[in-house]
Design an enzyme around this catalytic site. Structure first.
Site, PDB file in Angstrom:
ATOM      1  CG  HIS A 151      12.988  -3.505   0.395  1.00 36.57           C
ATOM      2  ND1 HIS A 151      12.936  -4.774   0.905  1.00 36.57           N
ATOM      3  CD2 HIS A 151      11.706  -3.151   0.101  1.00 36.57           C
ATOM      4  CE1 HIS A 151      11.673  -5.179   0.930  1.00 36.57           C
ATOM      5  NE2 HIS A 151      10.909  -4.209   0.445  1.00 36.57           N
TER       6      HIS A 151
ATOM      7  CG  ASN B 164       9.177  -7.469  -0.638  1.00 36.40           C
ATOM      8  OD1 ASN B 164       9.940  -7.599   0.305  1.00 36.40           O
ATOM      9  ND2 ASN B 164       8.410  -6.400  -0.799  1.00 36.40           N
TER      10      ASN B 164
ATOM     11  CB  CYS C 178      10.040  -3.427   3.445  1.00 37.38           C
ATOM     12  SG  CYS C 178       8.771  -4.589   2.933  1.00 37.38           S
TER      13      CYS C 178
END
Ligand code: UT7
Length: 329
Positions: free
Chosen positions: A256, A286, A116
């Site tokens: 993020h 996500n 990520c």
């Protein structure tokens, strides 16, 4: 001669049209819209459907839009870097495949894997190609088809992720705008808490291994949460401190998008209100490497030349970091 910085001079994103909302997930696993919304902030996510459709399809759509918007021709591009954890195949790289789809023939191209945090790592590498003088136009992409590694019978993980891609163009700047500073960190202590084990050389795919579901995404959510919430906020606070930035100096935090609660804790630590935070987790979930460039794309119209932005991420590995940049247009 003025120092050369690397600046973002264009951004574009692409998400697939299919919307998997919490209501549909309620029919697939034992969950509720209420649980997902309050624990994560996610309402819906996009899913790339169709045979033979991989991460490069989404990345190429983002690049097409980027080139149209900036008026840059494929043969002007010096380099293409794709941050992804879900490459189309082990090799050739997804970046190679994107270049082929777009007709980019004069560029180096490669993938970077930092889960990520991948986009933060990739943009720093891209910026260094520009700073060195070796490259004039570098495309950095964050793209993931997370639906390809989800177990849609595991309620703890399948509700979290979606598919998407975002791409930025980096060019030299002599006015001082662009990427100013980056903190990039990693620590292998997270290797068993967050992973996709079954696609690599340790676990070559066999029919027996498939039954173990090791080719699916695995996460110990609560443990990862504890690391994410402190380390992402620590990195954001550290980059502010070493650049003498206070909350009032920051125009936007571009975080993020893993969990709304992690984002709120980071903003709080930075001393900024949520009105200065880009957040689209509600609509996309996500998307791993794509979360930050998708936010840049959706908030581009709000950014002003000279705005101070902090991008921050945390992901598998563990990897984490924060990047400070000034918006160039
Ligand atoms: O992007 C990469 C980095 N990743 C992250 O930053 C993610 C960090 N972690 C998180 O965001 C959160 O830990 C999650 C959203 C994944 C989970 O939230 P949580 O508040 O930590 O919940 P939990 O895992 O502790 O589960 C609480 C309860 C459990 O039930 P019991 O044991 O208390 O009876 C779970 O079984 O909620 C249950 N649960 C669910 N219930 C309804 C887990 N998933 C679901 C679900 N629907 N989808």
């Amino acid at each position: 001669m003025n120092k050369v910085t690397a600046a973002i001079t264009g951004v574009h994103g692409w998400v697939p049209p299919y919307i998997l909302d919490n209501k549909e997930l309620e029919t697939m696993v034992d969950t509720t819209d209420e649980w997902i919304s309050t624990r994560t902030g996610i309402k819906e996510r996009r899913i790339l459907k169709g045979e033979g459709q991989g991460t490069s399809v989404m990345a190429a759509e983002a690049v097409k839009g980027l080139l149209e918007k900036t008026g840059v021709k494929p043969d002007e591009i010096d380099g293409v870097i794709v941050a992804t954890s879900t490459p189309d195949m082990l090799f050739p790289s997804t970046a190679n495949l994107v270049c082929d789809k777009i007709g980019i023939k004069n560029a180096y191209s490669f993938d970077m894997a930092a889960a990520c945090s991948g986009f933060l790592y990739a943009i720093e590498v891209g910026a260094n190609f520009i700073r060195s003088g070796g490259s004039k136009k570098v495309i950095v992409i964050g793209a993931d088809k997370m639906s390809s590694v989800m177990d849609y019978t595991d309620r703890a993980t399948c509700i979290l992720f979606g598919d998407g891609a975002g791409a930025v163009l980096l060019e030299p700047n002599t006015e001082g705008y662009g990427l100013q500073d980056a903190i990039l960190k990693s620590d292998g202590e997270g290797k068993d808490l967050l992973r996709v084990k079954g696609h690599g050389s340790i676990e070559p795919v066999t029919p027996e291994k498939l039954m173990k579901k090791d080719h699916f995404f695995y996460q110990e959510g609560k443990a990862v949460f504890r690391f994410a919430v402190t380390r992402m906020a620590d990195a954001a606070a550290e980059i502010m401190e070493r650049n003498n930035l206070k909350g009032d100096d920051i125009a936007y935090l571009v975080p993020h998008q893993a969990n709304k609660r992690i984002i709120e804790a980071t903003a709080n630590r930075m001393g900024i209100g949520m009105d200065k935070v880009t957040m689209n987790i509600e609509r996309y979930g996500n998307t791993t490497g794509a979360t930050i460039p998708l936010c840049l794309w959706e908030w581009e119209k709000d950014f002003k030349k000279g705005d101070n932005l902090v991008m921050a991420a945390f992901g598998g590995g563990f990897t984490w970091g924060a990047t400070y940049l000034t918006w160039a247009y």
